[in-house]
Design a protein around this motif. Structure first.
Motif, PDB file in Angstrom:
ATOM      1  N   ILE A  99       6.646  -0.394   1.791  1.00  0.00           N
ATOM      2  CA  ILE A  99       5.330  -1.077   1.705  1.00  0.00           C
ATOM      3  C   ILE A  99       5.295  -1.011   2.998  1.00  0.00           C
ATOM      4  O   ILE A  99       6.214  -2.707   3.104  1.00  0.00           O
ATOM      5  CB  ILE A  99       5.405  -2.064   0.588  1.00  0.00           C
ATOM      6  N   ALA A 100       4.010  -1.208   3.865  1.00  0.00           N
ATOM      7  CA  ALA A 100       4.146  -1.853   5.548  1.00  0.00           C
ATOM      8  C   ALA A 100       3.964  -3.370   4.448  1.00  0.00           C
ATOM      9  O   ALA A 100       3.090  -3.563   4.571  1.00  0.00           O
ATOM     10  CB  ALA A 100       2.756  -0.629   5.914  1.00  0.00           C
ATOM     11  N   SER A 101       4.456  -3.977   5.785  1.00  0.00           N
ATOM     12  CA  SER A 101       4.386  -4.909   6.217  1.00  0.00           C
ATOM     13  C   SER A 101       2.817  -5.086   6.408  1.00  0.00           C
ATOM     14  O   SER A 101       2.416  -4.000   6.830  1.00  0.00           O
ATOM     15  CB  SER A 101       4.948  -5.722   7.670  1.00  0.00           C
ATOM     16  N   GLY A 102       1.670  -5.941   6.210  1.00  0.00           N
ATOM     17  CA  GLY A 102       0.600  -6.501   6.567  1.00  0.00           C
ATOM     18  C   GLY A 102      -0.255  -5.756   4.959  1.00  0.00           C
ATOM     19  O   GLY A 102      -1.493  -5.842   4.707  1.00  0.00           O
ATOM     20  N   ALA A 103       0.758  -4.911   4.101  1.00  0.00           N
ATOM     21  CA  ALA A 103      -0.331  -4.312   3.099  1.00  0.00           C
ATOM     22  C   ALA A 103      -0.727  -5.991   2.568  1.00  0.00           C
ATOM     23  O   ALA A 103      -1.854  -5.406   2.020  1.00  0.00           O
ATOM     24  CB  ALA A 103       0.578  -3.908   2.803  1.00  0.00           C
ATOM     25  N   GLY A 104      -0.108  -6.537   2.992  1.00  0.00           N
ATOM     26  CA  GLY A 104      -0.239  -8.396   1.260  1.00  0.00           C
ATOM     27  C   GLY A 104       0.061  -7.672  -0.136  1.00  0.00           C
ATOM     28  O   GLY A 104       1.449  -7.397   0.031  1.00  0.00           O
ATOM     29  N   LYS A 105      -0.295  -8.397  -1.175  1.00  0.00           N
ATOM     30  CA  LYS A 105       0.255  -8.058  -1.840  1.00  0.00           C
ATOM     31  C   LYS A 105      -0.472  -7.477  -2.770  1.00  0.00           C
ATOM     32  O   LYS A 105      -1.543  -7.238  -3.262  1.00  0.00           O
ATOM     33  CB  LYS A 105      -0.073  -9.789  -2.565  1.00  0.00           C
ATOM     34  N   LEU A 106       0.198  -6.258  -3.667  1.00  0.00           N
ATOM     35  CA  LEU A 106      -0.116  -5.615  -4.626  1.00  0.00           C
ATOM     36  C   LEU A 106       0.395  -5.013  -5.922  1.00  0.00           C
ATOM     37  O   LEU A 106       1.197  -5.925  -6.365  1.00  0.00           O
ATOM     38  CB  LEU A 106       0.770  -4.158  -3.729  1.00  0.00           C
ATOM     39  N   ASP A 107      -0.628  -4.801  -7.108  1.00  0.00           N
ATOM     40  CA  ASP A 107      -0.209  -5.286  -7.809  1.00  0.00           C
ATOM     41  C   ASP A 107       0.449  -4.194  -8.577  1.00  0.00           C
ATOM     42  O   ASP A 107      -0.192  -3.165  -8.038  1.00  0.00           O
ATOM     43  CB  ASP A 107      -1.309  -5.291  -8.723  1.00  0.00           C
ATOM     44  N   PRO A 108       1.036  -3.754  -9.473  1.00  0.00           N
ATOM     45  CA  PRO A 108       1.559  -3.229 -10.246  1.00  0.00           C
ATOM     46  C   PRO A 108       0.019  -2.113 -10.450  1.00  0.00           C
ATOM     47  O   PRO A 108      -0.602  -2.533 -11.488  1.00  0.00           O
ATOM     48  CB  PRO A 108       2.254  -3.204 -11.793  1.00  0.00           C
ATOM     49  N   GLY A 109       0.493  -0.727 -10.180  1.00  0.00           N
ATOM     50  CA  GLY A 109      -0.655   0.210 -10.540  1.00  0.00           C
ATOM     51  C   GLY A 109      -1.758   0.321  -9.376  1.00  0.00           C
ATOM     52  O   GLY A 109      -2.710   1.217  -9.521  1.00  0.00           O
ATOM     53  N   THR A 110      -0.734  -0.511  -8.361  1.00  0.00           N
ATOM     54  CA  THR A 110      -1.904   0.019  -6.650  1.00  0.00           C
ATOM     55  C   THR A 110      -1.893   1.401  -6.249  1.00  0.00           C
ATOM     56  O   THR A 110      -0.765   1.989  -6.896  1.00  0.00           O
ATOM     57  CB  THR A 110      -1.511  -0.873  -6.655  1.00  0.00           C
TER      58      THR A 110
END
Length: 127
Positions: free
Chosen positions: A30-41
């Motif tokens: 996951i690329a830096s800067g993508a932020g906090k991502l939840d399962p199911g994204t």
């Protein structure tokens, strides 16, 4: 007095079925800067770097290719300030449509349907 807490999306709760063994899963960056991502994204792959970000509705400068949805995040990650390895559902799976999380730019039924069609091309079928 007890505090009320709200549970966020749970890891892999969006999966209805997946292929035998590990055929459906893959470890990606996951690329830096993508932020906090939840399962199911719902994720797309940046063509140049082969890293993943939340799949936007249209092409974004420096994220070309990510506008094509091709995976779904299995476990939550925080890629705010650094690249992060993550497990994704990449192929041969059925998922729960209402539990999928789309990029904020995927903001109407037409754009959502386009993302689901893109996932279907990767043999990830939303039910």
């Amino acid at each position: 007095m007890l505090d009320t807490k709200t549970m966020g999306p749970r890891a892999l709760a969006f999966v209805l079925s997946e292929g035998n063994g590990m055929i459906s899963r893959e470890v990606v960056t996951i690329a830096s800067g993508a932020g906090k991502l939840d399962p199911g994204t719902v994720l797309g792959e940046i063509t140049a770097s082969k890293k993943f970000v939340s799949s936007p509705a249209a092409e974004v400068v420096d994220q070309e290719g990510a506008d094509t949805a091709s995976a779904i995040l299995a476990y939550g990650v925080d890629a705010t300030s650094a690249d992060v390895e993550a497990v994704v559902i990449r192929r041969h799976a059925e998922v729960k449509d209402p539990m999928l999380i789309f990029d904020v730019s995927v903001n109407d039924d037409t754009k959502r349907a386009a993302k689901l069609t893109q996932l279907a091309a990767a043999t990830i079928i939303a039910r």
